[in-house]
Design an enzyme around this catalytic site. Structure first.
Site, mmCIF file in Angstrom:
data_model
loop_
_atom_site.group_PDB
_atom_site.id
_atom_site.type_symbol
_atom_site.label_atom_id
_atom_site.label_comp_id
_atom_site.label_asym_id
_atom_site.label_seq_id
_atom_site.Cartn_x
_atom_site.Cartn_y
_atom_site.Cartn_z
ATOM 1 N N SER A 49 35.466 -30.368 47.879
ATOM 2 C CA SER A 49 35.512 -31.546 48.740
ATOM 3 C C SER A 49 34.571 -32.650 48.279
ATOM 4 O O SER A 49 34.745 -33.798 48.640
ATOM 5 C CB SER A 49 35.188 -31.151 50.188
ATOM 6 O OG SER A 49 33.859 -30.717 50.281
ATOM 7 N N LYS A 65 29.350 -33.191 53.651
ATOM 8 C CA LYS A 65 30.095 -34.465 53.660
ATOM 9 C C LYS A 65 29.137 -35.657 53.657
ATOM 10 O O LYS A 65 27.943 -35.512 53.906
ATOM 11 C CB LYS A 65 30.959 -34.562 54.935
ATOM 12 C CG LYS A 65 32.090 -33.545 55.043
ATOM 13 C CD LYS A 65 33.270 -33.901 54.168
ATOM 14 C CE LYS A 65 34.424 -32.952 54.410
ATOM 15 N NZ LYS A 65 34.068 -31.528 54.137
#
Lengths: 201, 201
Positions: A123, A161
């Site tokens: 990610s 993130k």
DNA sequence: CATAACTATAGTCATTTGTACACTAGCTCC
DNA sequence: GGAGCTAGTGTACAAATGACTATAGTTATG
């Protein structure tokens, strides 16, 4: 954990004095040096403490040798390294069951509020963080906009993130153009990423 | 740098023995323990070495105390870390003038044949190595096909690339689709990349 | 060649140092 | 009340240990 709790106040003081000498001077004290430090007027007073410390496993001694006090715990030297707290994926943070694992990144990354996580998934691939890398995390509850964080959402999932708080929600932005940002109402910051380490081959 | 080069072979052996004892046993050896280790039959033989080591600044001693050998350099602790040898770009390898700089990556990356280079440029960006990262290099003259190496071409330029020997030439392949591979007749491998470290913020 | 530095043997001496014994005293626990 | 643990004092002794002198072979170095 280390059993030193069972030492009496006096024994702990003697133990700390021995540790201090070994650390700062490079070699341990003699029975009489300890006696002088604590105002004990007989070598035997110290012998009692040393015997107690040895029985309780804090030190080890070799008979008839001078200054031959060996620290069993050797705490100062072995506490190097960061706790490897688990793996963080695009999805769930798998907390390591055994927190004994540590990785030692030396002076580059060390401190009481740092820990490491193994990265699972791609990610953050466009931020040059690949599957299997380790991220070094500084534990803190807040972050600035756009910083890379380990965030935990209400359902208990943790993820790696970019942190973008918006008006009524929080955008958790991956660094992978094939993935979409996650929007949540609440998220708790576990820490901010301060380093990346990859081992090849 | 540390002045230990000026020690004779014998003195260095004695010094290493002392260090080893302090590290592994927790307390230093006596004059006679050293004598026994090296087959020296007189305490004075060892005294000479200790005097020499003290004069050369390797150790410090307190007179009339047993086992009172203090390591001045404490080399085992201070020699941690890898030499930061310079910066490696898509182009020239800028060798650091001052090789004193070191980065300590702890147990994760340590060893006599490892060194570090700062990466300059984005030629390996698709291998998740960005500008400003450090690569850990294992010094060795050969590599397997496809390994990432620091290679030096005939004109003295060094570069960070994938290593692809072909029939009559060597292909140095970047990990950046906007760059073209470099083809050379000869290239010397300085080492193979075994790790990547990035500091953020 | 001479001198210095390094390495070593042999033996002695004085000090450092761990250990033991005898005795005291306070405290807790059964 | 006694057993056990802690924390001492004081003395004595033997072993461990560093320091020293005298002597000497070897290897560099100028």
């Amino acid at each position: 954990m280390n059993g030193l709790k069972s030492l009496t106040e006096r024994q702990a003081a003697v133990y700390n004095f021995i540790v201090e000498k070994i650390q700062n001077r490079g070699y341990g004290p003699t029975v009489r040096e300890i006696a002088e430090e604590f105002g004990i007027r007989s070598p035997n007073g110290v012998m009692c403490h040393l015997k107690a410390l040895e029985k309780k496993g804090a030190i080890r001694r070799s008979p008839h040798k001078s200054r031959a006090i060996e620290l069993v715990h050797d705490s100062v030297q072995r506490e190097r390294g960061l706790v490897l707290a688990g793996r963080v994926a695009a999805g769930v943070l798998h907390e390591a069951v055994e927190q004994n694992e540590r990785i030692d990144l030396g002076d580059m990354f060390h401190g009481p509020n740092l820990f490491a996580l193994e990265v699972s998934g791609d990610s953050m691939i466009e931020a040059q963080i690949a599957d299997g890398d380790y991220v070094v995390v500084r534990e803190q509850p807040t972050a600035r906009i756009g910083e890379m964080v380990v965030a935990e959402t209400d359902d208990g999932d943790a993820t790696l993130k970019y942190w973008y708080p918006e008006k009524n929600r929080i955008r958790l932005q991956p660094a992978n153009s094939s993935m979409r940002p996650i929007y949540v109402q609440n998220a708790r910051i576990r820490g901010v990423i301060v380093g990346v380490v990859r081992k090849i081959g």
